[in-house]
Scaffold this motif. Sequence first.
Motif, PDB file in Angstrom:
ATOM      1  N   GLU A 156       0.832  -1.191   0.000  1.00  0.00           N
ATOM      2  CA  GLU A 156       0.000   0.000   0.000  1.00  0.00           C
ATOM      3  C   GLU A 156       0.879   1.259   0.000  1.00  0.00           C
ATOM      4  N   PRO A 157       0.390   2.356  -0.616  1.00  0.00           N
ATOM      5  CA  PRO A 157       1.148   3.616  -0.603  1.00  0.00           C
ATOM      6  C   PRO A 157       1.431   4.095   0.820  1.00  0.00           C
ATOM      7  N   ILE A 158       2.567   4.733   0.991  1.00  0.00           N
ATOM      8  CA  ILE A 158       3.010   5.203   2.310  1.00  0.00           C
ATOM      9  C   ILE A 158       3.047   6.727   2.306  1.00  0.00           C
ATOM     10  N   SER A 159       2.559   7.321   3.373  1.00  0.00           N
ATOM     11  CA  SER A 159       2.652   8.777   3.543  1.00  0.00           C
ATOM     12  C   SER A 159       4.032   9.090   4.122  1.00  0.00           C
ATOM     13  N   TRP A 160       5.016   9.197   3.230  1.00  0.00           N
ATOM     14  CA  TRP A 160       6.407   9.291   3.660  1.00  0.00           C
ATOM     15  C   TRP A 160       6.672  10.493   4.558  1.00  0.00           C
ATOM     16  N   TYR A 161       6.017  11.606   4.270  1.00  0.00           N
ATOM     17  CA  TYR A 161       6.293  12.829   5.025  1.00  0.00           C
ATOM     18  C   TYR A 161       5.533  12.902   6.351  1.00  0.00           C
ATOM     19  N   PHE A 162       4.897  11.796   6.715  1.00  0.00           N
ATOM     20  CA  PHE A 162       4.224  11.702   8.017  1.00  0.00           C
ATOM     21  C   PHE A 162       4.700  10.479   8.793  1.00  0.00           C
ATOM     22  N   GLU A 163       5.732   9.796   8.292  1.00  0.00           N
ATOM     23  CA  GLU A 163       6.235   8.569   8.914  1.00  0.00           C
ATOM     24  C   GLU A 163       7.705   8.763   9.303  1.00  0.00           C
ATOM     25  N   PRO A 164       7.999   9.143  10.540  1.00  0.00           N
ATOM     26  CA  PRO A 164       9.384   9.431  10.947  1.00  0.00           C
ATOM     27  C   PRO A 164      10.333   8.246  10.859  1.00  0.00           C
ATOM     28  N   LYS A 165       9.822   7.015  10.993  1.00  0.00           N
ATOM     29  CA  LYS A 165      10.698   5.846  11.095  1.00  0.00           C
ATOM     30  C   LYS A 165      11.539   5.607   9.843  1.00  0.00           C
ATOM     31  N   TYR A 166      11.080   6.105   8.689  1.00  0.00           N
ATOM     32  CA  TYR A 166      11.818   5.874   7.448  1.00  0.00           C
ATOM     33  C   TYR A 166      12.931   6.899   7.217  1.00  0.00           C
ATOM     34  N   TRP A 167      12.862   8.060   7.860  1.00  0.00           N
ATOM     35  CA  TRP A 167      13.701   9.180   7.467  1.00  0.00           C
ATOM     36  C   TRP A 167      15.159   9.092   7.873  1.00  0.00           C
ATOM     37  N   PRO A 168      15.527   8.422   8.936  1.00  0.00           N
ATOM     38  CA  PRO A 168      16.977   8.243   9.151  1.00  0.00           C
ATOM     39  C   PRO A 168      17.656   7.553   7.974  1.00  0.00           C
ATOM     40  N   TYR A 169      16.969   6.600   7.354  1.00  0.00           N
ATOM     41  CA  TYR A 169      17.546   5.895   6.207  1.00  0.00           C
ATOM     42  C   TYR A 169      17.494   6.759   4.951  1.00  0.00           C
ATOM     43  N   ILE A 170      16.400   7.506   4.766  1.00  0.00           N
ATOM     44  CA  ILE A 170      16.278   8.370   3.589  1.00  0.00           C
ATOM     45  C   ILE A 170      17.329   9.468   3.609  1.00  0.00           C
ATOM     46  N   LEU A 171      17.481  10.130   4.750  1.00  0.00           N
ATOM     47  CA  LEU A 171      18.459  11.212   4.856  1.00  0.00           C
ATOM     48  C   LEU A 171      19.883  10.699   4.679  1.00  0.00           C
ATOM     49  N   THR A 172      20.153   9.527   5.231  1.00  0.00           N
ATOM     50  CA  THR A 172      21.492   8.944   5.082  1.00  0.00           C
ATOM     51  C   THR A 172      21.777   8.618   3.621  1.00  0.00           C
ATOM     52  N   LEU A 173      20.792   8.030   2.939  1.00  0.00           N
ATOM     53  CA  LEU A 173      20.952   7.689   1.523  1.00  0.00           C
ATOM     54  C   LEU A 173      21.193   8.942   0.679  1.00  0.00           C
ATOM     55  N   VAL A 174      20.403   9.990   0.922  1.00  0.00           N
ATOM     56  CA  VAL A 174      20.545  11.241   0.166  1.00  0.00           C
ATOM     57  C   VAL A 174      21.916  11.870   0.419  1.00  0.00           C
ATOM     58  N   GLN A 175      22.336  11.889   1.668  1.00  0.00           N
ATOM     59  CA  GLN A 175      23.611  12.535   2.007  1.00  0.00           C
ATOM     60  C   GLN A 175      24.796  11.786   1.395  1.00  0.00           C
ATOM     61  N   VAL A 176      24.784  10.458   1.472  1.00  0.00           N
ATOM     62  CA  VAL A 176      25.871   9.663   0.901  1.00  0.00           C
ATOM     63  C   VAL A 176      25.896   9.822  -0.618  1.00  0.00           C
ATOM     64  N   TRP A 177      24.723   9.816  -1.241  1.00  0.00           N
ATOM     65  CA  TRP A 177      24.634  10.001  -2.692  1.00  0.00           C
ATOM     66  C   TRP A 177      25.208  11.343  -3.111  1.00  0.00           C
ATOM     67  N   LYS A 178      24.983  12.368  -2.301  1.00  0.00           N
ATOM     68  CA  LYS A 178      25.416  13.715  -2.662  1.00  0.00           C
ATOM     69  C   LYS A 178      26.894  13.968  -2.352  1.00  0.00           C
ATOM     70  N   ALA A 179      27.405  13.410  -1.265  1.00  0.00           N
ATOM     71  CA  ALA A 179      28.752  13.757  -0.804  1.00  0.00           C
ATOM     72  C   ALA A 179      29.839  12.815  -1.297  1.00  0.00           C
ATOM     73  N   THR A 180      29.481  11.618  -1.723  1.00  0.00           N
ATOM     74  CA  THR A 180      30.498  10.631  -2.106  1.00  0.00           C
ATOM     75  C   THR A 180      31.381  11.126  -3.245  1.00  0.00           C
ATOM     76  N   GLY A 181      30.796  11.816  -4.224  1.00  0.00           N
ATOM     77  CA  GLY A 181      31.556  12.250  -5.395  1.00  0.00           C
ATOM     78  C   GLY A 181      32.695  13.178  -5.053  1.00  0.00           C
ATOM     79  N   TYR A 182      32.463  14.116  -4.131  1.00  0.00           N
ATOM     80  CA  TYR A 182      33.512  15.075  -3.745  1.00  0.00           C
ATOM     81  C   TYR A 182      34.668  14.362  -3.056  1.00  0.00           C
ATOM     82  N   LEU A 183      34.359  13.537  -2.055  1.00  0.00           N
ATOM     83  CA  LEU A 183      35.420  12.807  -1.358  1.00  0.00           C
ATOM     84  C   LEU A 183      36.125  11.832  -2.294  1.00  0.00           C
ATOM     85  N   CYS A 184      35.372  11.261  -3.203  1.00  0.00           N
ATOM     86  CA  CYS A 184      35.937  10.297  -4.146  1.00  0.00           C
ATOM     87  C   CYS A 184      37.054  10.935  -4.969  1.00  0.00           C
TER      88      CYS A 184
END
Length: 310
Positions: A156-184
């Motif tokens: 079933e569809p998830i209301s992502w912006y109302f479900e805190p439990k998913y966001w530690p993983y979402i924020l980590t994924l976004v940050q790693v995706w964005k910052a890896t290239g510079y350090l690389c």
Amino acid sequence: MAQTRWGRFFKNLKRYRALFFMMLPGLAYLIINNYMPMFGVIIAFKDINYAKGILGSDWIGFKNFEYLFKTADAYVITRNTILYNGGFIILNTVMAIGVAILLNEVKNKFAARFYQSVILLPFLISMVIVGYLVLSMLSAESGFVNSTLLPMFGIEPISWYFEPKYWPYILTLVQVWKATGYLCVIFLAAIIGIDNEYYEAATIDGANKWQQIRSITVPLIAPTITIMTLLAIGRIFYSDFGLFYQVPLNSGPLQPVTDVIDTYVYRGLMTLGDIGMSSAAGLYQSLVGFILVLLSNYIVSRRNKENALF
């Protein structure tokens, strides 16, 4: 002795005057941008009155710091700041080293440049745009995940912006995706600087690629890893404001897991408009970062000395 020292100084100044002149613009920028603003730390200890000015405003000591330490949310925002940034340091370093090693194995120059550009591109994208990219993926009505991906698995569809439990993983994924290239790019430059003779000797001795990476590549780029880690530890109390504010779209239900010191102070400033509290938070972050850098540097130096003895 003093005359000899000053004489040597002026002799070197005359001898390398061209290099000193080249250094002046960078030195001027450093003084204007980094050292002159240090006078502003006095704001953290004052009740700023714009009519009286900074120096004329009333001295209130540490009352501005009470805003951070006496609030009920102090533990939550400090915990989130440290845990997120600590995780980012580890994941970014591991991912960047891994990608840099893989890119170093690409022998086609055009392909290597293309891959480097693609990997670096996320780092150059504004976090505001990244926030909307995430929204296009997680929107409850038309997001790709809810409309396409989850139905494939019968979820079933998830209301992502109302479900805190998913966001530690979402924020980590976004940050790693964005910052890896510079350090690389930084780690790739360090790897390219390694003499090829080490790898040739290891190949003759029968070492495979994994053994070469473990015994040659990683040890020889260890100084670069140490420097980048120390710099990151120095800013462990500073968070990427855009990541924690723009990407979750400042959603209230998500604040228990997305609120960090920077976003909390920003919200407080938007409500109270007190720059003294903001300065207190900045000074607190700087002092803790300074102490952490000195402590980390001391631990690394001591370990290096112990290893040198053996």
